[in-house]
Design a protein around this motif. Structure first.
Motif, PDB file in Angstrom:
ATOM      1  N   SER A 110       0.830  -1.211   0.000  1.00  0.00           N
ATOM      2  CA  SER A 110       0.000   0.000   0.000  1.00  0.00           C
ATOM      3  C   SER A 110       0.859   1.253   0.000  1.00  0.00           C
ATOM      4  O   SER A 110       0.557   2.225  -0.694  1.00  0.00           O
ATOM      5  N   ALA A 111       1.922   1.211   0.788  1.00  0.00           N
ATOM      6  CA  ALA A 111       2.797   2.377   0.855  1.00  0.00           C
ATOM      7  C   ALA A 111       3.480   2.611  -0.493  1.00  0.00           C
ATOM      8  O   ALA A 111       3.618   3.758  -0.941  1.00  0.00           O
ATOM      9  N   ALA A 112       3.873   1.536  -1.140  1.00  0.00           N
ATOM     10  CA  ALA A 112       4.505   1.678  -2.456  1.00  0.00           C
ATOM     11  C   ALA A 112       3.530   2.330  -3.425  1.00  0.00           C
ATOM     12  O   ALA A 112       3.902   3.179  -4.250  1.00  0.00           O
ATOM     13  N   ASP A 113       2.266   1.943  -3.317  1.00  0.00           N
ATOM     14  CA  ASP A 113       1.217   2.512  -4.166  1.00  0.00           C
ATOM     15  C   ASP A 113       1.087   4.015  -3.921  1.00  0.00           C
ATOM     16  O   ASP A 113       0.974   4.808  -4.850  1.00  0.00           O
ATOM     17  N   LEU A 114       1.169   4.409  -2.655  1.00  0.00           N
ATOM     18  CA  LEU A 114       1.080   5.834  -2.324  1.00  0.00           C
ATOM     19  C   LEU A 114       2.258   6.607  -2.905  1.00  0.00           C
ATOM     20  O   LEU A 114       2.078   7.651  -3.546  1.00  0.00           O
ATOM     21  N   LEU A 115       3.456   6.078  -2.693  1.00  0.00           N
ATOM     22  CA  LEU A 115       4.652   6.840  -3.088  1.00  0.00           C
ATOM     23  C   LEU A 115       4.769   6.967  -4.605  1.00  0.00           C
ATOM     24  O   LEU A 115       5.429   7.877  -5.105  1.00  0.00           O
ATOM     25  N   LYS A 116       4.107   6.055  -5.307  1.00  0.00           N
ATOM     26  CA  LYS A 116       4.133   6.131  -6.771  1.00  0.00           C
ATOM     27  C   LYS A 116       3.421   7.392  -7.255  1.00  0.00           C
ATOM     28  O   LYS A 116       3.863   8.051  -8.192  1.00  0.00           O
ATOM     29  N   THR A 117       2.309   7.717  -6.594  1.00  0.00           N
ATOM     30  CA  THR A 117       1.528   8.861  -7.054  1.00  0.00           C
ATOM     31  C   THR A 117       1.795  10.114  -6.235  1.00  0.00           C
ATOM     32  O   THR A 117       1.469  11.213  -6.646  1.00  0.00           O
ATOM     33  N   ASN A 118       2.350   9.916  -5.057  1.00  0.00           N
ATOM     34  CA  ASN A 118       2.576  11.056  -4.164  1.00  0.00           C
ATOM     35  C   ASN A 118       3.949  10.885  -3.529  1.00  0.00           C
ATOM     36  O   ASN A 118       4.075  10.360  -2.425  1.00  0.00           O
ATOM     37  N   PRO A 119       4.986  11.335  -4.206  1.00  0.00           N
ATOM     38  CA  PRO A 119       6.346  11.017  -3.758  1.00  0.00           C
ATOM     39  C   PRO A 119       6.756  11.660  -2.434  1.00  0.00           C
ATOM     40  O   PRO A 119       7.706  11.212  -1.830  1.00  0.00           O
ATOM     41  N   LYS A 120       6.050  12.698  -2.014  1.00  0.00           N
ATOM     42  CA  LYS A 120       6.394  13.326  -0.719  1.00  0.00           C
ATOM     43  C   LYS A 120       5.130  13.535   0.101  1.00  0.00           C
ATOM     44  O   LYS A 120       4.696  14.667   0.333  1.00  0.00           O
ATOM     45  N   PRO A 121       4.521  12.469   0.554  1.00  0.00           N
ATOM     46  CA  PRO A 121       3.238  12.632   1.257  1.00  0.00           C
ATOM     47  C   PRO A 121       3.417  13.259   2.637  1.00  0.00           C
ATOM     48  O   PRO A 121       4.433  13.034   3.302  1.00  0.00           O
ATOM     49  N   SER A 122       2.409  14.009   3.043  1.00  0.00           N
ATOM     50  CA  SER A 122       2.395  14.551   4.405  1.00  0.00           C
ATOM     51  C   SER A 122       1.998  13.439   5.365  1.00  0.00           C
ATOM     52  O   SER A 122       1.513  12.382   4.951  1.00  0.00           O
ATOM     53  N   GLU A 123       2.157  13.707   6.659  1.00  0.00           N
ATOM     54  CA  GLU A 123       1.729  12.722   7.656  1.00  0.00           C
ATOM     55  C   GLU A 123       0.252  12.383   7.458  1.00  0.00           C
ATOM     56  O   GLU A 123      -0.132  11.205   7.454  1.00  0.00           O
ATOM     57  N   ALA A 124      -0.568  13.408   7.277  1.00  0.00           N
ATOM     58  CA  ALA A 124      -2.010  13.169   7.133  1.00  0.00           C
ATOM     59  C   ALA A 124      -2.296  12.343   5.892  1.00  0.00           C
ATOM     60  O   ALA A 124      -3.166  11.470   5.897  1.00  0.00           O
ATOM     61  N   GLU A 125      -1.559  12.616   4.834  1.00  0.00           N
ATOM     62  CA  GLU A 125      -1.795  11.844   3.598  1.00  0.00           C
ATOM     63  C   GLU A 125      -1.396  10.374   3.770  1.00  0.00           C
ATOM     64  O   GLU A 125      -2.074   9.479   3.270  1.00  0.00           O
ATOM     65  N   VAL A 126      -0.315  10.148   4.490  1.00  0.00           N
ATOM     66  CA  VAL A 126       0.087   8.756   4.740  1.00  0.00           C
ATOM     67  C   VAL A 126      -0.990   8.050   5.554  1.00  0.00           C
ATOM     68  O   VAL A 126      -1.445   6.956   5.207  1.00  0.00           O
ATOM     69  N   ARG A 127      -1.409   8.704   6.627  1.00  0.00           N
ATOM     70  CA  ARG A 127      -2.411   8.069   7.488  1.00  0.00           C
ATOM     71  C   ARG A 127      -3.701   7.809   6.713  1.00  0.00           C
ATOM     72  O   ARG A 127      -4.321   6.757   6.851  1.00  0.00           O
ATOM     73  N   HIS A 128      -4.092   8.757   5.905  1.00  0.00           N
ATOM     74  CA  HIS A 128      -5.318   8.583   5.135  1.00  0.00           C
ATOM     75  C   HIS A 128      -5.174   7.439   4.131  1.00  0.00           C
ATOM     76  O   HIS A 128      -6.090   6.636   3.948  1.00  0.00           O
ATOM     77  N   HIS A 129      -4.003   7.344   3.542  1.00  0.00           N
ATOM     78  CA  HIS A 129      -3.806   6.291   2.532  1.00  0.00           C
ATOM     79  C   HIS A 129      -3.849   4.903   3.156  1.00  0.00           C
ATOM     80  O   HIS A 129      -4.171   3.918   2.480  1.00  0.00           O
ATOM     81  N   LEU A 130      -3.522   4.816   4.443  1.00  0.00           N
ATOM     82  CA  LEU A 130      -3.507   3.512   5.115  1.00  0.00           C
ATOM     83  C   LEU A 130      -4.864   3.139   5.706  1.00  0.00           C
ATOM     84  O   LEU A 130      -4.956   2.233   6.535  1.00  0.00           O
ATOM     85  N   GLU A 131      -5.900   3.832   5.265  1.00  0.00           N
ATOM     86  CA  GLU A 131      -7.255   3.580   5.780  1.00  0.00           C
ATOM     87  C   GLU A 131      -7.622   2.091   5.710  1.00  0.00           C
ATOM     88  O   GLU A 131      -8.314   1.558   6.571  1.00  0.00           O
ATOM     89  N   GLY A 132      -7.149   1.422   4.698  1.00  0.00           N
ATOM     90  CA  GLY A 132      -7.515   0.013   4.510  1.00  0.00           C
ATOM     91  C   GLY A 132      -6.427  -0.959   4.915  1.00  0.00           C
ATOM     92  O   GLY A 132      -6.407  -2.094   4.439  1.00  0.00           O
ATOM     93  N   ASN A 133      -5.521  -0.534   5.771  1.00  0.00           N
ATOM     94  CA  ASN A 133      -4.464  -1.424   6.259  1.00  0.00           C
ATOM     95  C   ASN A 133      -4.415  -1.353   7.774  1.00  0.00           C
ATOM     96  O   ASN A 133      -4.050  -0.324   8.343  1.00  0.00           O
ATOM     97  N   ILE A 134      -4.766  -2.447   8.413  1.00  0.00           N
ATOM     98  CA  ILE A 134      -4.812  -2.451   9.872  1.00  0.00           C
ATOM     99  C   ILE A 134      -3.558  -3.112  10.426  1.00  0.00           C
ATOM    100  O   ILE A 134      -3.172  -4.196   9.986  1.00  0.00           O
ATOM    101  N   CYS A 135      -2.935  -2.435  11.378  1.00  0.00           N
ATOM    102  CA  CYS A 135      -1.811  -3.000  12.126  1.00  0.00           C
ATOM    103  C   CYS A 135      -2.227  -3.005  13.588  1.00  0.00           C
ATOM    104  O   CYS A 135      -2.768  -2.026  14.075  1.00  0.00           O
ATOM    105  N   ARG A 136      -1.986  -4.122  14.273  1.00  0.00           N
ATOM    106  CA  ARG A 136      -2.364  -4.180  15.681  1.00  0.00           C
ATOM    107  C   ARG A 136      -1.169  -3.973  16.598  1.00  0.00           C
ATOM    108  O   ARG A 136      -1.340  -3.818  17.803  1.00  0.00           O
ATOM    109  N   CYS A 137       0.043  -4.013  16.049  1.00  0.00           N
ATOM    110  CA  CYS A 137       1.243  -4.010  16.905  1.00  0.00           C
ATOM    111  C   CYS A 137       1.838  -2.627  17.139  1.00  0.00           C
ATOM    112  O   CYS A 137       2.275  -2.323  18.231  1.00  0.00           O
ATOM    113  N   THR A 138       1.934  -1.827  16.103  1.00  0.00           N
ATOM    114  CA  THR A 138       2.834  -0.671  16.147  1.00  0.00           C
ATOM    115  C   THR A 138       2.174   0.629  16.571  1.00  0.00           C
ATOM    116  O   THR A 138       2.872   1.625  16.764  1.00  0.00           O
ATOM    117  N   GLY A 139       0.845   0.648  16.646  1.00  0.00           N
ATOM    118  CA  GLY A 139       0.176   1.929  16.865  1.00  0.00           C
ATOM    119  C   GLY A 139       0.419   2.899  15.720  1.00  0.00           C
ATOM    120  O   GLY A 139       0.151   4.082  15.835  1.00  0.00           O
TER     121      GLY A 139
END
Lengths: 161, 261, 787
Positions: A110-139
């Motif tokens: 998913s992150a690779a997909d983001l960086l392809k279209t948005n090479p310098k994403p902001s924190e908010a853009e990263v978080r928004h892009h990960l809407e469909g990726n759940i991690c239970r470990c790292t917060g």
């Protein structure tokens, strides 16, 4: 059963599949590529994200037959042939962006997909892009940090290593 | 999932023919259908993919100025390509997550008519025309309650025509788990009046908030939005009471008007 | 300068390479030749009597190997409970039978009725649908208070009631506590619910049973935090397989958070069926199945009271809790609301008198057991919420009120049976106050208000008991196991080491952190040390990973074994250098004789151990391998202070976390990078509990939040970057590393900070609100604001 052929990480691969065979199943069971994980059955966790013809999709919510003839890219194809991690993978290791590792393949894809279209994403853009990726470990702290670092941004001011 | 026969026709005519079989179902992006089939809540014997039909893909502008979107066009493509209708592009760009938007389609969303989906609000507020292989259906006639539409068996949405408003905005308040709309409000201001469509809130599914439409047609400002509608008939569940949903309808309508103004 | 190796350094994790390249080895990635697949037919009613099960049609379905029901398990043991609680009258808890497959009754939605083994998973599912089960539905027991009413429907007909136990702690203190409340200048009372949660590790559970007829050996591959414990429980209590005939392997495990501690019926079934069918049997849980078969967590309903004197000193705490056990007793369930909860009710405060009452209740719901923190989050939440409420009622600064009552002298014996060895609560609070920039809060609040938002800040402290646990103590408290840890350190001839540890890593990074300790002890490079875990055929014994115990207990065992290695290598070195053993020093991987220039390298000594040509064979054996079992002398007591800043949208009730800061005292820290990550994850889960997560049942015992469509998991957009600090370090005094454990802190310390902040925000908007139950969802906040 009918034969499904796809180019996976640059290599043509074929196997017989049923109509109901999901792309995630096809990769894991038919092709033995178990790097792609399945963490839910409602298309939300994103552990199964792969790229089909360059687009990030949830492989547990796509029929294998829909990917017949497509170019599929998975976590197994991200590092160089000699095992050297790519920039994004290396950033995840450098910034401790994974713990149990189960969501990691989907996060990387998913992150690779983001960086392809948005090479310098902001924190908010990263978080928004990960809407469909759940991690239970790292917060998510170190995942977001790793992705921003992989995009060449200075993350040293973000609290904690 | 139960097994089925898979077909991927390349024309609308072939798709319609393939769907003629009893127990056949159309598969568009599959982002709702496949999870439903995994739970064995649907058991088609034949699945007909609509994604191989090039005439159902893409975005163009019609002679009347309406934005025409092929039924099998993905949310991602609408988000990126519907710049002529920014309110709708934003709606499409806010559905689900990037991977879901890459597969899910406008036709699939409207055919399913989930009471918490975004597209029904956009289509209804736009007074869109749902074009099928057989006919054209006005949005006002199309939506007939939760998961219910005017579509016949085996009828497929080939195109949706959205009249482009002077101003528009969609506000979604997400249900915290599913990220579907707990309540979503689409406001579209046309020369002949304002249309307001609400999703997520009502047991009747997507619907127009006519009191707000009248008030906003007279005065298109957030202050003109009437008091919240009654809670009767609103959905009550784990994530919100009927009264809370009714309250959100008014809040989101105000925000949509403010953003569109 | 931060260290670049050994203890205190942050080397990158070596396990990441396989996880990042898709070459991890999770249980579902494994397949055994000839394996069959099992699908469990689960009850869709919460409570019912099984009148009949007809398998005729299903058995004839394509691919079916065999269908098992409860009848096939008569004479087989049930799923055991690992902890017996003695109630306040001195009686043992009520302990129902827990069959592998339902016998006679189903007791929760998800209870397994039958197991269909078939050639493929889909065939097994198809056949399960063809099973004809006739169930007479019975009234469901869901609400705990209702369950305890005389005449209530019973979950277990053979028990006297739905009460598992009524526990009082410390029972002898009760009259003094009552007297203190009678004398109090002020009493604050708070009723609250600690919401039921579902752990949701991203990897669903998987079990593969295998059997080798020639040897009679059974193997279970499973997603477990403690394979040795599963071997013991399943072998001894369920299937009657002696440990030398049973191997349990937990390979890469995708997160646990408690829910993979327990021994589950599916594990026993796969092991049993593999032997019965003489072929491997694999089960892979779907996420939907996980929601109704993984043990849930929390679910306490509590009234807590705090008594203060006229000078605002805490004089007594009294709590009354109903704790949901679900339908059966999961492995450690009875210990969670009792010993893991009651012993923490003193918190960071010198309250002289504490009385804790807990009624554990059976209901027709999924069994409830330990989830990250287990009992300690419940204790912390009550205490830190009631203190905030007391501060509100008395018009006091919540930090000052806490500071006034802090314990400041250590060791400190609490009135709830534990002795804190070290801590410095003022120090962590000092750090927190700086991190959270408390002095700038009013300006931030004004800025929020200018945007129409309410802003609030909440702080709290926490203490937990980790490094579980002294075996003799927990034995007295009802544990049916010892809670030591073991490690074997094997040194190869060329000097490399392999550590076989009973601790299990499922995200914690043991493969990286444990070698740092050995590298420090011997003075060699970490790359010379390899960690093996997760296989009962390798480590001698293991109690596994939970309760933040891996480094404090498992790491200590490794240290003890390594000390034995060092002692032996010094003997060898002394012989090689013809010096007295007492004069041998080991530094930077080289043995030297004190006061001389004689030295011999680590590798020369280890080689001598395996090529003993010049070797003190009369004194010591060749070879270099040592085992140690470490039994801790006490719990460890990490502590800290947390601050959360929120914005509340008054129009929608939506809460946004604007800042979250954590100052922790974990004692010594081996790998700061990993520790930070553990705290981040814990806070993420704690904020999840506070704002989002809720396992809710309807009155018929149907789980309403049975998928990610309704169970709100925290996503990246729900959470901020966290400020984390563990510079306050009061080392543990009783383990060799001085470490305390960091795995659970975040989940324990964060929920009260969030709720305290939300209450603070709402009050700033003129809403006279003292409490909102978790999860503090938008609708609940809006409801609270609008009566």
């Amino acid at each position: 059963m009918s034969q499904v052929t796809m180019t996976v990480n640059g290599k043509e691969m074929s196997s017989d599949a049923e109509g109901r065979t999901l792309l995630s199943q096809f990769l894991r069971e038919n092709l033995g590529m178990t790097g792609t994980h399945v963490g839910c059955d409602t298309s939300q966790c994103g552990a199964c994200v792969v790229h089909v013809d360059g687009v990030a999709v949830k492989s547990c919510t796509m029929l294998a037959m829909e990917a017949d003839g497509a170019a599929v890219s998975t976590i197994e194809g991200q590092a160089a042939d000699d095992g050297t991690l790519n920039t994004l993978q290396q950033a995840f290791q450098d910034h401790h962006g994974l713990q149990c590792g189960f969501c990691t393949p989907g996060m990387i894809m998913s992150a690779a997909d983001l960086l392809k279209t948005n090479p310098k994403p902001s924190e908010a853009e990263v978080r928004h892009h990960l809407e469909g990726n759940i991690c239970r470990c790292t917060g998510y702290h170190n995942i977001v940090k790793a992705i921003m670092a992989a995009s060449g941004q200075d993350v040293s001011s973000i609290a904690a290593e | 999932m139960y097994n089925f026969e898979f077909e991927k026709p390349s024309s609308i005519a072939d798709a319609v023919a393939a769907l003629g079989d009893e127990e056949a179902t159309a598969l568009s992006g599959g982002q709702t259908l496949l999870p439903t089939m995994k739970q064995r809540l649907a058991s088609p014997t034949k699945v007909v993919s609509l994604l191989g039909i090039s005439e159902m893909q893409g975005i163009c502008t019609g002679d009347d100025g309406a934005l025409c979107i092929g039924g099998a066009t993905s949310h991602a493509d609408v988000a990126a390509g519907a710049s002529a209708y920014p309110g709708l592009a934003a709606l499409a760009g806010g559905i689900g997550d990037p991977a879901v938007r890459a597969r899910g389609t406008v036709g699939g969303s409207l055919a399913n008519n989930d009471p918490a989906a975004c597209y029904p609000a956009g289509a209804l507020a736009s007074g869109a025309t749902i074009v099928t292989n057989a006919r054209e259906i006005a949005a006002d006639d199309y939506f007939q309650g939760m998961f219910t539409t005017a579509l016949d068996e085996s009828e497929i949405i080939t195109e949706v025509r959205f009249p482009v408003p002077q101003a528009s905005n969609y506000q979604k308040f997400e249900q915290p788990a599913s990220r579907f709309a707990l309540v979503g409000v689409f406001v579209a201001k046309y020369a002949d009046g304002v249309r307001v469509a609400v999703t997520g809130a009502s047991e009747e599914g997507v619907h127009r908030w006519t009191a707000a439409e009248e008030a906003l047609s007279a005065n298109f400002s957030a202050d003109a939005v009437p008091a919240a509608p009654g809670a009767d008939g609103m959905i009550a569940d784990l994530h919100g009471t009927a009264a809370y949903r009714a309250h959100l309808v008014a809040v989101l309508t105000k925000r949509a008007v403010a953003a569109a103004s | 300068m931060p260290k670049d190796h050994g203890i205190g350094a942050s080397p990158k994790r070596r396990e990441d390479i396989r996880f990042l390249s898709g070459t991890g080895n999770y249980t579902d990635d494994m397949n055994v030749n000839g394996q069959a697949y099992v699908h469990f037919l689960r009850s869709d009613v919460a409570h019912g009597r099984i009148k009949s099960i007809n398998l005729d049609a299903a058995s004839a379905m394509p691919g079916v190997v065999k269908i098992f029901t409860g009848a096939d398990f008569e004479g087989v043991g049930g799923i055991p409970c690992g902890w017996e609680i003695t109630d306040k009258h001195g009686n043992a808890m009520q302990e129902p039978a827990h069959p592998v497959l339902a016998q006679g009754k189903v007791r929760y939605v998800g209870d397994q009725i039958a197991a269909v083994v078939a050639e493929t998973l889909e065939q097994a599912r198809d056949a399960a649908e063809a099973i004809d089960v006739d169930i007479e539905e019975l009234p469901a027991v869901v609400d705990m208070a209702g369950a305890l009413v005389d005449g209530s429907t019973k979950v277990h007909d053979d028990l006297t009631s739905n009460l598992c136990y009524d526990w009082g702690f410390v029972e002898e203190n009760k009259p003094a506590v009552e007297a203190a409340f009678a004398d109090a200048a002020h009493v604050t009372t708070l009723e609250l619910r600690n919401n039921r949660l579902i752990a949701n590790p991203m990897e669903p559970r998987v079990a593969i049973g295998d059997f080798e007829r020639a040897s009679g050996n059974s193997t279970l591959f499973t997603t477990s935090q403690n394979p040795h414990v599963i071997r013991l429980l399943m072998g001894a209590f369920v299937l009657g397989i002696p440990e030398h005939k049973l191997r349990v392997v937990a390979p890469d495990v995708g997160g646990g958070f408690g829910t993979k501690i327990f021994h589950y019926a599916e594990e026993a079934f796969c092991t049993f069926a593999a032997k019965a069918l003489n072929r491997a049997v694999k089960w892979t849980s779907t996420r939907s199945e996980a929601f109704i078969s993984d043990a849930h967590g929390r679910d306490h309903v509590t009234t807590i009271q705090l008594a203060l004197d006229a000078d605002n000193n805490f004089t007594a705490v009294r709590t009354d809790t109903m704790a949901n056990m679900g339908a059966y007793l999961s492995t450690f369930a009875p210990s969670v609301p009792t010993w893991l909860h009651g012993t923490l009710m003193a918190g960071n405060y010198k309250t002289p008198l504490v009385y804790v009452n807990v009624k554990a209740v059976f209901t027709n719901t999924v069994p409830v057991d330990a989830y990250r923190g287990a009992g300690r989050p419940e204790a912390t939440y009550q205490l830190e919420r009631v203190i905030d409420k007391a501060a509100l009622e008395l018009g006091l600064d919540p930090i000052a009120l806490r500071r006034q009552n802090f314990i400041t002298e250590f060791p400190y014996a609490t009135p709830v049976a534990v002795e804190y060895d070290t801590g410095d609560y003022h120090a962590t609070m000092d750090v927190l106050e700086k991190m959270a920039d408390l002095s700038g809060f009013e300006a931030r609040r004004k800025a929020s208000e200018a945007r129409g938002m309410l802003r609030g800040i909440g702080i709290n402290c926490y203490i937990e008991a980790c490094g579980i646990a002294p075996s003799n103590l927990v034995g007295q408290l009802g544990a049916r196991a010892g809670l030591y840890e073991s490690a074997t350190v094997r040194v190869n001839a060329t000097g490399g080491l392999v550590v076989m540890t009973g601790s299990h890593s499922h995200g914690q990074g043991h493969e990286t952190a444990f070698p740092q300790v050995i590298a420090e002890m011997i003075g060699i490079d970490e790359s010379m040390v390899e960690i093996e875990h997760g296989d009962t055929d390798k480590a001698p014994m293991g109690m596994g990973t939970y309760g933040s115990r891996s480094l404090a207990v498992g790491g200590s065992a490794m240290v003890r074994a390594t000390e034995k290695i060092i002692a032996k290598t010094k003997k060898i070195a002394a012989h090689l250098m013809e010096a007295a053993e007492a004069d041998i020093e080991l530094k930077d991987g080289t043995f030297s004789v004190a006061g001389t220039d004689k030295s011999v390298a680590w590798g020369d000594v280890t080689l001598a151990a395996y090529v003993p040509h010049n070797y003190p064979l009369e004194d010591i054996e060749p070879g270099l391998e040592e085992t140690a079992f470490y039994d801790p002398a006490n719990f460890t007591y990490p502590s800290g202070a947390y601050a959360c800043e929120v914005e509340v949208d008054p129009d929608t009730g939506k809460v946004t976390i604007e800042a979250f800061n954590a100052a922790d005292d974990f004692g010594n820290v081996v790998n700061p990078m990993i520790v930070d990550g553990q705290v981040h994850g814990g806070i993420g889960q704690g904020i999840g509990q506070a704002l989002l997560e809720n396992a809710a049942y309807d009155e018929n015992g149907q789980l309403l939040s049975a998928s990610y469509m309704d169970y709100a998991m925290p996503r990246a957009s729900d959470l901020p970057f966290y400020g984390v600090d563990h510079s306050c370090q009061t080392p543990c005094t009783h383990n060799p590393l001085g470490v305390k454990g960091c795995g659970e802190a975040g989940a324990i310390g964060s929920p009260p900070a969030v709720v305290n902040a939300v209450v603070n925000a709402l009050r700033s908007g003129g809403h006279d609100i003292h409490h909102i139950d978790m999860p503090v969802s938008p609708s609940r906040v809006w409801q609270a604001m609008n009566g």
